[in-house]
Scaffold this motif. Structure first.
Motif, PDB file in Angstrom:
ATOM      1  N   PHE A  68       0.803  -1.218   0.000  1.00  0.00           N
ATOM      2  CA  PHE A  68       0.000   0.000   0.000  1.00  0.00           C
ATOM      3  C   PHE A  68       0.844   1.280   0.000  1.00  0.00           C
ATOM      4  O   PHE A  68       0.329   2.373   0.176  1.00  0.00           O
ATOM      5  N   MET A  70       2.958   2.391   2.161  1.00  0.00           N
ATOM      6  CA  MET A  70       3.399   2.944   3.440  1.00  0.00           C
ATOM      7  C   MET A  70       4.901   2.705   3.586  1.00  0.00           C
ATOM      8  O   MET A  70       5.591   3.425   4.291  1.00  0.00           O
ATOM      9  N   PRO A  90       0.618   6.299  -0.491  1.00  0.00           N
ATOM     10  CA  PRO A  90      -0.679   5.692  -0.180  1.00  0.00           C
ATOM     11  C   PRO A  90      -1.862   6.518  -0.671  1.00  0.00           C
ATOM     12  O   PRO A  90      -2.840   5.968  -1.181  1.00  0.00           O
ATOM     13  N   GLU A  91      -1.750   7.865  -0.522  1.00  0.00           N
ATOM     14  CA  GLU A  91      -2.903   8.698  -0.908  1.00  0.00           C
ATOM     15  C   GLU A  91      -3.153   8.625  -2.419  1.00  0.00           C
ATOM     16  O   GLU A  91      -4.243   8.943  -2.889  1.00  0.00           O
ATOM     17  N   VAL A  94      -4.708   4.804  -3.166  1.00  0.00           N
ATOM     18  CA  VAL A  94      -6.161   4.765  -2.942  1.00  0.00           C
ATOM     19  C   VAL A  94      -6.895   5.106  -4.220  1.00  0.00           C
ATOM     20  O   VAL A  94      -7.916   4.516  -4.558  1.00  0.00           O
ATOM     21  N   TYR A 100      -7.256  -0.049   2.159  1.00  0.00           N
ATOM     22  CA  TYR A 100      -6.435  -0.656   3.203  1.00  0.00           C
ATOM     23  C   TYR A 100      -7.060  -0.387   4.564  1.00  0.00           C
ATOM     24  O   TYR A 100      -7.379   0.750   4.895  1.00  0.00           O
ATOM     25  N   PRO A 102      -5.908  -0.753   8.285  1.00  0.00           N
ATOM     26  CA  PRO A 102      -4.763  -1.083   9.135  1.00  0.00           C
ATOM     27  C   PRO A 102      -5.164  -1.942  10.332  1.00  0.00           C
ATOM     28  O   PRO A 102      -6.344  -2.053  10.677  1.00  0.00           O
ATOM     29  N   ASN A 106      -7.302   2.325  13.308  1.00  0.00           N
ATOM     30  CA  ASN A 106      -7.871   2.352  11.970  1.00  0.00           C
ATOM     31  C   ASN A 106      -9.156   3.174  11.837  1.00  0.00           C
ATOM     32  O   ASN A 106      -9.836   3.102  10.829  1.00  0.00           O
ATOM     33  N   VAL A 107      -9.467   3.952  12.887  1.00  0.00           N
ATOM     34  CA  VAL A 107     -10.528   4.961  12.751  1.00  0.00           C
ATOM     35  C   VAL A 107     -10.011   6.290  13.304  1.00  0.00           C
ATOM     36  O   VAL A 107      -9.044   6.309  14.061  1.00  0.00           O
ATOM     37  N   GLY A 120     -13.090   8.761   4.269  1.00  0.00           N
ATOM     38  CA  GLY A 120     -12.842   7.619   3.407  1.00  0.00           C
ATOM     39  C   GLY A 120     -13.090   7.938   1.941  1.00  0.00           C
ATOM     40  O   GLY A 120     -12.564   7.267   1.059  1.00  0.00           O
ATOM     41  N   ARG A 165     -15.078   2.611   6.121  1.00  0.00           N
ATOM     42  CA  ARG A 165     -14.296   3.760   5.651  1.00  0.00           C
ATOM     43  C   ARG A 165     -13.511   3.393   4.398  1.00  0.00           C
ATOM     44  O   ARG A 165     -13.451   4.146   3.430  1.00  0.00           O
TER      45      ARG A 165
END
Ligand SMILES: Nc1ncnc2c1ncn2[C@@H]1O[C@H](COP(=O)(O)OP(=O)(O)OP(=O)(O)O)[C@@H](O)[C@H]1O
Ligand SMILES: [Mg+2]
Lengths: 252, 319
Positions: A68, A70, A90-91, A94, A100, A102, A106-107, A120, A165
């Motif tokens: 991804f 990272m 990553p951006e 997407v 992805y 994580p 992850n929120v 999201g 998300r």
């Protein structure tokens, strides 16, 4: 696609001639100077659920992070639909159609459920509201809490939100890191059902899972990782019935 | 002066501190470092306004005792501070690509550069906007409140700017992205937020507000190349008191620290009036709670609050 008996025999070793949607080939990768992945190769075919298992610290999360963007692969390639995306941010990944979730954090805890879903979808061109409504329909647990801060959610609800998300982008491929971690057994089952449901809508899924039986149970294929490389690969049956695999990695 | 009088002064000074605190906190939580050049960014804003005001002068009419030209100068101060900060980010911080400590140390150097340039151009003496000082508002004088229309303009403008920031943070896409980044920068990128762009907007907003704070500080007191730097520690105290990384905490912290700072003479009057015994204790307290120690007192109160709430007023550091 979770019913693996329908798959051709050759599928297990990925030689059935289908072009993979995502593949890592001979990848070395790691953190700073510390190498974690060592000549690792895996592939994900269209519509599949593939499960990565292995002991703690094997490098499972590192595989997803490298796929991804990272982490940048030191050597080897990460290909998405045959295009090298190794080291792409990553951006941007997407926007290519990979999602992805994580393993931890992850929120956005201080944002509301609604805001989490909006985040999201920042890379969407349009139709954000519609997708979010569809997701609320599918996941009533979070629908009831739209304006609550994500940090007030329970573990299971959080996992659903994290999942939702990532789905706002309607990705082709979803990378999920330990969806059942820390969840009560029946909540975990719900999450696995969600994973299957998303897969049924034509999203290929690469999942890391500590609950080997359940993880492999919904998968088409699996890889056993140890010390940053693939030790075994095969269908769930092959892996679960292999003596060496179960002795070494699946807790007997 | 009466209690009301001190509170009114506190409100004016707080407005300036709040404007400074917001940017420091935003940059801390989103660009991830303690920017020691933030005080000098205020100075940049103030002097840019000074130059602009010199050029446009008493343009047109006046509101609240301030010529329209002053508001034009205010906008210029905000804009130049923002441009300078964005330029510094693009030319220095971003290419350097070092960790937060490296950035902190770099920002100390940047602070010296801002200040030196101003000093070379304007000298190190105090100066003022060429605006006629006003007499206190007559109607309030009987209550012991001695504030001018200029002070009202400062508080009013600060309220508008802070209100605008609140709307931006809560109800716009950029604001949500900024909060998301402050909350979890990795997840922000995973979600597809182009974080470099959001960071630049953070600099624009943080430095712009600092620039406004600088202009008002110049109007409230006077201008000097050290004006912003002298305020930096107080602003840090406000941000830490509020809960570092929390913008709303920074507002609250800025408000409290500004109030305490201006209420110090009132406290010392109270101490003088109290029948404190023994005499040496009274003398000690009186000498400690005097205007020279206003900043030190603010720090003592900050430490006291942190002893009770180690994460500051806003708690966990959530924005
Ligand atoms: N951010 C990091 N910096 C340095 N080393 C790391 C970092 N994250 C993980 N590692 C190291 O990389 C190795 C592999 O970690 P990774 O998280 O990929 O394992 P994992 O298989 O996902 O384990 P787990 O089952 O515990 O999640 C471990 O030795 C770990 O200590
Ligand atoms: Mg892991």
């Amino acid at each position: 696609m979770s019913d693996d008996t329908t798959r051709p025999a050759g599928a297990a070793d990925g030689t059935d001639g289908v072009d993979p949607v995502l593949s890592l080939s001979n990848v070395d990768s790691g953190y700073g100077e510390v190498q974690v992945l060592d000549d690792l190769s895996i592939r994900l075919d269209p519509g599949e659920i593939v499960c990565l298992v292995g002991p703690n610290g094997a490098g499972k999360s590192t595989v997803l992070k490298t796929a991804f963007g990272m982490l940048t692969p030191w050597t080897g390639t990460v290909e998405y639909h045959g295009r090298d995306i190794g080291g792409m941010a990553p951006e941007e990944i997407v926007r290519e159609g990979i999602g992805y979730v994580p393993q931890t954090d992850n929120v956005f805890g201080s944002l509301t459920i609604d805001e989490n879903l909006r985040m999201g979808g920042v890379a969407r061109d349009g139709g954000l509201e519609d997708v979010i409504e569809t997701l609320y329909d599918r996941f009533p647990i979070i629908d009831r809490k739209r304006t609550a801060k994500a940090k007030t959610l329970s573990g299971g609800q959080r996992q659903v939100l994290a999942f939702a998300r990532a789905l706002v982008m309607e990705p082709d491929v979803l990378l999920i890191d330990e969806p059942s971690a820390g969840l009560a057994p029946n909540t975990a089952d719900d999450v696995f059902e969600d994973v299957q449901e998303v897969n049924d809508m034509d999203t290929a899924i690469l999942m890391v899972e500590q609950n080997v039986t359940k993880g492999l149970g919904i998968s088409d294929r699996g890889y056993v990782l140890d010390q940053g490389t693939v030790r075994f690969e095969g269908t769930p049956e092959e892996l679960l019935n292999d003596e060496e695999v179960s002795q070494l990695y699946l807790g007997g | 002066m009466t209690v009301l009088g001190y509170l009114a002064n506190g409100l004016v000074f707080s407005s300036i501190i709040v404007l400074g605190s917001i940017g420091l906190s935003l940059v801390y939580s989103i660009a991830d470092f303690a920017n020691f050049a933030h005080g000098d960014t205020m100075t940049v804003g103030a002097y840019s306004a000074l130059v602009t005001f010199g050029a446009v002068g008493g343009l047109g009419g006046a509101v609240l005792g301030l010529p329209y030209g002053f508001f034009l100068a205010l906008v210029a101060g905000i804009a130049v501070a923002a441009v300078v900060a964005v330029g510094t980010e693009k030319l220095v911080y971003e290419p350097l690509d070092v960790d937060s400590i490296g950035l902190l140390i770099t920002s100390i150097g940047i602070a010296f550069i801002y200040r030196a340039v101003i000093q070379i151009r304007f000298g190190s003496d105090f100066t003022r906007f060429g605006i006629q000082p006003l007499r206190p508002i007559e109607a309030l004088v009987p209550y012991g409140v001695r504030v001018t229309l200029h002070d009202v303009a400062i508080v009013g403008s600060a309220v508008v700017l802070v209100g605008g920031l609140h709307v931006l943070l809560q109800y716009t896409d950029l604001g949500r992205k900024m909060r998301a980044m402050a909350d979890n920068p990795d997840l922000a990128r995973v979600s597809g937020i182009r974080t470099k762009r959001v960071k630049l907007w953070t600099w624009v907003i943080g430095a712009g507000l600092a620039g406004a704070g600088g202009v008002f500080l110049g109007l409230f007191n006077q201008l000097s190349p050290r004006m912003g730097f002298n305020l930096l520690l107080v602003i840090f105290a406000a941000v830490i008191l509020g809960g570092i990384g929390s913008v709303y905490g920074a507002m609250a912290g800025g408000f409290l620290i500004g109030m305490i700072n201006q209420l110090t003479p009132f406290f010392s009057n109270v101490v003088e009036a109290l029948p404190i015994w023994p005499g040496w204790l009274a003398a000690l307290l009186e000498s400690l709670i005097s205007i020279e120690y206003a900043n030190a007192i603010a720090f003592v109160i900050m430490v006291a609050v942190l002893l009770v709430r180690p994460n500051g007023i806003a708690g966990e550091g959530a924005t």
